[in-house]
Design an enzyme around this catalytic site. Structure first.
Site, PDB file in Angstrom:
ATOM      1  N   ASN A  39       0.808  -1.234   0.000  1.00 40.46           N
ATOM      2  CA  ASN A  39       0.000   0.000   0.000  1.00 40.46           C
ATOM      3  C   ASN A  39       0.838   1.279   0.000  1.00 40.46           C
ATOM      4  O   ASN A  39       0.461   2.266  -0.623  1.00 40.46           O
ATOM      5  CB  ASN A  39      -1.005  -0.020   1.156  1.00 40.46           C
ATOM      6  CG  ASN A  39      -0.342  -0.017   2.509  1.00 40.46           C
ATOM      7  OD1 ASN A  39       0.699  -0.640   2.694  1.00 40.46           O
ATOM      8  ND2 ASN A  39      -0.925   0.673   3.449  1.00 40.46           N
ATOM      9  N   GLY A  84       2.023  -6.218   7.139  1.00 38.02           N
ATOM     10  CA  GLY A  84       1.127  -6.832   6.163  1.00 38.02           C
ATOM     11  C   GLY A  84      -0.154  -7.265   6.847  1.00 38.02           C
ATOM     12  O   GLY A  84      -0.524  -6.741   7.903  1.00 38.02           O
ATOM     13  N   THR A 144      -3.074  -9.579   8.813  1.00 35.65           N
ATOM     14  CA  THR A 144      -3.073 -10.313  10.082  1.00 35.65           C
ATOM     15  C   THR A 144      -2.902 -11.823   9.857  1.00 35.65           C
ATOM     16  O   THR A 144      -2.174 -12.486  10.604  1.00 35.65           O
ATOM     17  CB  THR A 144      -4.371  -9.991  10.867  1.00 35.65           C
ATOM     18  OG1 THR A 144      -4.324  -8.591  11.180  1.00 35.65           O
ATOM     19  CG2 THR A 144      -4.491 -10.781  12.144  1.00 35.65           C
ATOM     20  N   THR A 157      -1.264 -13.328   7.423  1.00 36.68           N
ATOM     21  CA  THR A 157       0.152 -13.572   7.109  1.00 36.68           C
ATOM     22  C   THR A 157       0.984 -13.436   8.381  1.00 36.68           C
ATOM     23  O   THR A 157       1.905 -14.230   8.617  1.00 36.68           O
ATOM     24  CB  THR A 157       0.659 -12.567   6.042  1.00 36.68           C
ATOM     25  OG1 THR A 157      -0.304 -12.453   5.009  1.00 36.68           O
ATOM     26  CG2 THR A 157       1.992 -12.989   5.469  1.00 36.68           C
ATOM     27  N   GLU A 200       3.444  -5.593  12.233  1.00 34.57           N
ATOM     28  CA  GLU A 200       2.516  -4.468  12.035  1.00 34.57           C
ATOM     29  C   GLU A 200       1.419  -4.972  11.111  1.00 34.57           C
ATOM     30  O   GLU A 200       1.673  -5.195   9.923  1.00 34.57           O
ATOM     31  CB  GLU A 200       3.254  -3.284  11.371  1.00 34.57           C
ATOM     32  CG  GLU A 200       4.392  -2.716  12.196  1.00 34.57           C
ATOM     33  CD  GLU A 200       3.922  -2.054  13.470  1.00 34.57           C
ATOM     34  OE1 GLU A 200       2.735  -1.666  13.548  1.00 34.57           O
ATOM     35  OE2 GLU A 200       4.733  -1.931  14.393  1.00 34.57           O
ATOM     36  N   CYS A 237      -3.267   1.500   6.352  1.00 36.41           N
ATOM     37  CA  CYS A 237      -3.650   0.736   7.549  1.00 36.41           C
ATOM     38  C   CYS A 237      -4.288   1.638   8.599  1.00 36.41           C
ATOM     39  O   CYS A 237      -4.989   1.165   9.479  1.00 36.41           O
ATOM     40  CB  CYS A 237      -2.441   0.022   8.113  1.00 36.41           C
ATOM     41  SG  CYS A 237      -1.082   1.151   8.445  1.00 36.41           S
ATOM     42  N   GLU A 270       7.232   0.162  16.066  1.00 37.36           N
ATOM     43  CA  GLU A 270       8.274   0.714  15.200  1.00 37.36           C
ATOM     44  C   GLU A 270       8.455   2.190  15.559  1.00 37.36           C
ATOM     45  O   GLU A 270       7.721   2.733  16.381  1.00 37.36           O
ATOM     46  CB  GLU A 270       7.865   0.575  13.735  1.00 37.36           C
ATOM     47  CG  GLU A 270       7.733  -0.869  13.293  1.00 37.36           C
ATOM     48  CD  GLU A 270       7.540  -1.017  11.789  1.00 37.36           C
ATOM     49  OE1 GLU A 270       6.671  -0.346  11.214  1.00 37.36           O
ATOM     50  OE2 GLU A 270       8.275  -1.831  11.189  1.00 37.36           O
TER      51      GLU A 270
HETATM   52  P1  NAD Z   1       0.228  -9.501   2.901  1.00 37.52           P
HETATM   53  O1  NAD Z   1       0.239 -10.013   4.284  1.00 37.52           O
HETATM   54  O2  NAD Z   1      -0.488 -10.251   1.867  1.00 37.52           O
HETATM   55  O3  NAD Z   1       1.721  -9.325   2.345  1.00 37.52           O
HETATM   56  C1  NAD Z   1       2.687  -8.530   2.988  1.00 37.52           C
HETATM   57  C2  NAD Z   1       4.063  -9.037   2.615  1.00 37.52           C
HETATM   58  O4  NAD Z   1       4.237 -10.332   3.169  1.00 37.52           O
HETATM   59  C3  NAD Z   1       4.301  -9.178   1.117  1.00 37.52           C
HETATM   60  O5  NAD Z   1       5.626  -8.815   0.819  1.00 37.52           O
HETATM   61  C4  NAD Z   1       4.072 -10.658   0.893  1.00 37.52           C
HETATM   62  O6  NAD Z   1       4.753 -11.157  -0.239  1.00 37.52           O
HETATM   63  C5  NAD Z   1       4.660 -11.237   2.159  1.00 37.52           C
HETATM   64  N1  NAD Z   1       4.185 -12.582   2.522  1.00 37.52           N
HETATM   65  C6  NAD Z   1       3.000 -13.160   2.246  1.00 37.52           C
HETATM   66  N2  NAD Z   1       2.956 -14.419   2.750  1.00 37.52           N
HETATM   67  C7  NAD Z   1       4.137 -14.616   3.393  1.00 37.52           C
HETATM   68  C8  NAD Z   1       4.682 -15.697   4.138  1.00 37.52           C
HETATM   69  N3  NAD Z   1       4.026 -16.832   4.323  1.00 37.52           N
HETATM   70  N4  NAD Z   1       5.914 -15.548   4.660  1.00 37.52           N
HETATM   71  C9  NAD Z   1       6.594 -14.400   4.502  1.00 37.52           C
HETATM   72  N5  NAD Z   1       6.139 -13.348   3.787  1.00 37.52           N
HETATM   73  C10 NAD Z   1       4.912 -13.450   3.255  1.00 37.52           C
HETATM   74  O7  NAD Z   1      -0.308  -7.991   3.015  1.00 37.52           O
HETATM   75  P2  NAD Z   1      -0.624  -6.991   1.836  1.00 37.52           P
HETATM   76  O8  NAD Z   1      -1.898  -7.443   1.195  1.00 37.52           O
HETATM   77  O9  NAD Z   1       0.592  -6.789   1.030  1.00 37.52           O
HETATM   78  O10 NAD Z   1      -0.886  -5.638   2.643  1.00 37.52           O
HETATM   79  C11 NAD Z   1      -2.119  -5.253   3.151  1.00 37.52           C
HETATM   80  C12 NAD Z   1      -2.179  -5.509   4.647  1.00 37.52           C
HETATM   81  O11 NAD Z   1      -1.105  -4.834   5.287  1.00 37.52           O
HETATM   82  C13 NAD Z   1      -3.445  -4.945   5.274  1.00 37.52           C
HETATM   83  O12 NAD Z   1      -3.945  -5.892   6.180  1.00 37.52           O
HETATM   84  C14 NAD Z   1      -2.952  -3.716   6.030  1.00 37.52           C
HETATM   85  O13 NAD Z   1      -3.714  -3.326   7.123  1.00 37.52           O
HETATM   86  C15 NAD Z   1      -1.590  -4.144   6.433  1.00 37.52           C
HETATM   87  N6  NAD Z   1      -0.744  -2.991   6.738  1.00 37.52           N
HETATM   88  C16 NAD Z   1      -0.423  -2.745   8.040  1.00 37.52           C
HETATM   89  C17 NAD Z   1       0.347  -1.634   8.371  1.00 37.52           C
HETATM   90  C18 NAD Z   1       0.732  -1.334   9.785  1.00 37.52           C
HETATM   91  O14 NAD Z   1       1.621  -0.529   9.988  1.00 37.52           O
HETATM   92  N7  NAD Z   1       0.123  -1.952  10.769  1.00 37.52           N
HETATM   93  C19 NAD Z   1       0.796  -0.790   7.345  1.00 37.52           C
HETATM   94  C20 NAD Z   1       0.437  -1.075   6.031  1.00 37.52           C
HETATM   95  C21 NAD Z   1      -0.333  -2.191   5.728  1.00 37.52           C
END
Ligand code: NAD
Length: 480
Positions: free
Chosen positions: A150, A226, A228, A230, A248, A282, A461
């Protein structure tokens, strides 16, 4: 066709398997490049390169580490326009947003941690005049940084900067959905003279390259942002290896508007906090609670401002709402709009996919969408949609709205609009949330702790929290 390469041991290299994935431009829905489909072999090479670079980098003076990171920050600024265009093309966000937020924040992240390490002090405790305890902090070794799509370069650098500044070497995996600015970043690191192997960037799928990185025994800590689900998977893999973990995760953030708030400010900011980056931040407030006495007035004004938002190509200078990041994500968001209707929600604005003209006809555009009349417990109000969809709910008392705000599994951020300081303090204290914005939204100071409670994550963080995460403390007790 632009082909992205991995960055391993200071070189830009093809993936070992020779396989590539499509890189799609969300604005048009067309393939415009290729991404390495890396696997465990590339991760092994990257970890090996990072291990080889660790000793020298951890012993490099903090002044030199700082200088090198500042050169990278300067190069980000020098290439602002090119990086902003690349981010808009890869992600679908308005280029204006990338130019004013994403890219400047990436260089700010590098500068913030590059200079923070020049001001660190060491703790010491004198024990009744009999002993002196000195607490040292050392880098961990090779660490993993995994980031989402994002805010691609913004969140990528938010992790890498404190990891590198504190003397670790890094294997990073950006999202496979938005890899382009991380690739450009690898070229800037080479240009800045970052020593080989200090930062390694492996592109590819989460379930393949990401999972291999998390499992790799040489990785000492994982900083992940990423979803929850994952996060849960990563936590279960990392736990048995006792890897340090910072998570996060997702949010379902409440935005609470009391009748005594500055109406115009609350209104303007709420439109922004609902739909900025197509609602894919997020911290976006997706559940808007409005005190009953101003509910109708606020609803009408909010809906009218929402309908006036300009949806368009990310490259047009007057676009306020660009494309969602992928077809799959657009379909998920549209399915939630469907669900909200089935759950009994009344649609006040939006609700449809938007088909633009010409080359943008197959892009992933969705109208900013507003619902009311949904129960607190329904899925629309409890699950993260992560798109331009919000719900409006009236409330009568402070106690009631606190209970409503706290009624999800998430606890990342919350916004409170009121002109009463006592109320602001009371409500902020009662919210189950890692971050509370009072009369503002996304007003960031990089020194403050950033993170969530409940299913929104683990750890913080920002500032010293990030530098503490990427270092191990040791206490040395010297008997006097
Ligand atoms: P995602 O969990 O699908 O992917 C995030 C990252 O993790 C990607 O690089 C992906 O390739 C990697 N990944 C996926 N499966 C994995 C595994 N089994 N092992 C290791 N890495 C793996 O998330 P997304 O769809 O890219 O992002 C959206 C999510 O991120 C939303 O839920 C959003 O709320 C969250 N987010 C949180 C924050 C925060 O600071 N809390 C900030 C931005 C986004």
């Amino acid at each position: 066709m632009e082909r992205i390469l991995n960055y391993i041991g200071g070189k830009l290299v093809e993936p070992q398997s020779g396989g590539y994935l499509d890189n799609i431009e969300p604005a048009t829905g067309k393939v415009y490049g290729e991404i390495p489909d890396s696997d465990h072999q590339d991760i092994e090479l990257a970890v090996q390169a990072a291990e080889e670079a660790f000793l020298a980098w951890s012993k490099t003076s903090r002044e030199e580490r700082s200088r090198c990171m500042l050169r990278i920050a300067d190069l980000i600024d020098d290439n602002l326009e090119m990086l902003a265009m690349a981010e808009a093309k890869d992600n679908g966000k308005p280029v204006k947003l990338a130019r004013s937020v994403d890219i400047p924040r990436a260089s700010a992240n590098m500068r913030f941690f590059a200079t923070a390490i020049l001001h660190e002090s060491t703790e010491a405790h004198q024990t009744d005049g009999e002993a002196l305890n000195v607490t040292t902090r050392s880098p961990l070794g090779v660490v993993a940084c995994i980031s989402p799509w994002n805010l691609p370069l913004y969140l990528f650098t938010w992790k890498i900067a404190p990891a590198l500044a504190s003397g670790n070497t890094v294997v990073a995996k950006p999202s496979e959905i938005t890899p382009m600015t991380a690739f450009i970043f690898s070229k800037l690191c080479k240009e800045a003279g970052l020593p080989d192997g200090v930062l390694n960037i492996v592109h590819g799928l989460g379930a393949k390259a990401g999972q291999a990185l998390v499992e790799q025994p040489g990785i000492k800590a994982i900083s992940f942002t990423g979803g929850t689900q994952t996060g849960k998977k990563i936590a279960s893999t990392a736990a048995s290896q006792f890897k340090k973990l910072s998570l996060e995760l997702g949010g379902k953030n409440p935005n609470i508007i009391f009748a005594d708030a500055d109406f115009e400010k609350a209104l303007k900011t709420s439109v922004h906090s609902s739909f900025a980056n197509q609602g894919q931040i997020c911290l976006c407030g997706s559940r808007i609670f409005i005190e009953r006495s101003i509910y109708n007035k606020f609803k009408e004004a909010f809906v009218s401002k929402t309908k006036a938002l300009r949806i368009g190509s990310p490259y047009a200078s007057d676009t306020q709402v660009g494309a969602l990041v992928s077809k799959q994500h657009m379909e998920k968001v549209l399915s939630y709009i469907d669900l909200a209707t089935k759950e009994g929600g009344a649609l006040l604005a939006g609700g449809q996919r938007v088909v633009l003209d010409g080359e943008f006809a197959e892009g992933y555009y969705v109208q900013p969408t507003v619902f009311e009349g949904l129960s607190q417990e329904c899925r629309t109000n409890s699950e993260e949609i992560f798109g331009p969809v919000v719900t409006l709910q009236p409330f009568d008392t402070e106690e009631e709205v606190i209970a409503m705000a706290n009624a999800t599994d998430y606890g990342l951020s919350a916004t409170v609009w009121t002109s009463h300081l006592d109320r602001a303090n009371r409500v902020s204290a009662a919210l189950h949330s890692g971050i509370v914005w009072v009369n503002c939204w996304l007003f960031r100071d990089l020194r403050t702790p950033f993170g969530g409670v409940k299913h929104s994550g683990m750890g913080r963080e920002g500032g010293w929290d990030a530098l503490n995460f990427f270092t191990e403390k040791k206490n040395i007790c010297v008997k006097l």
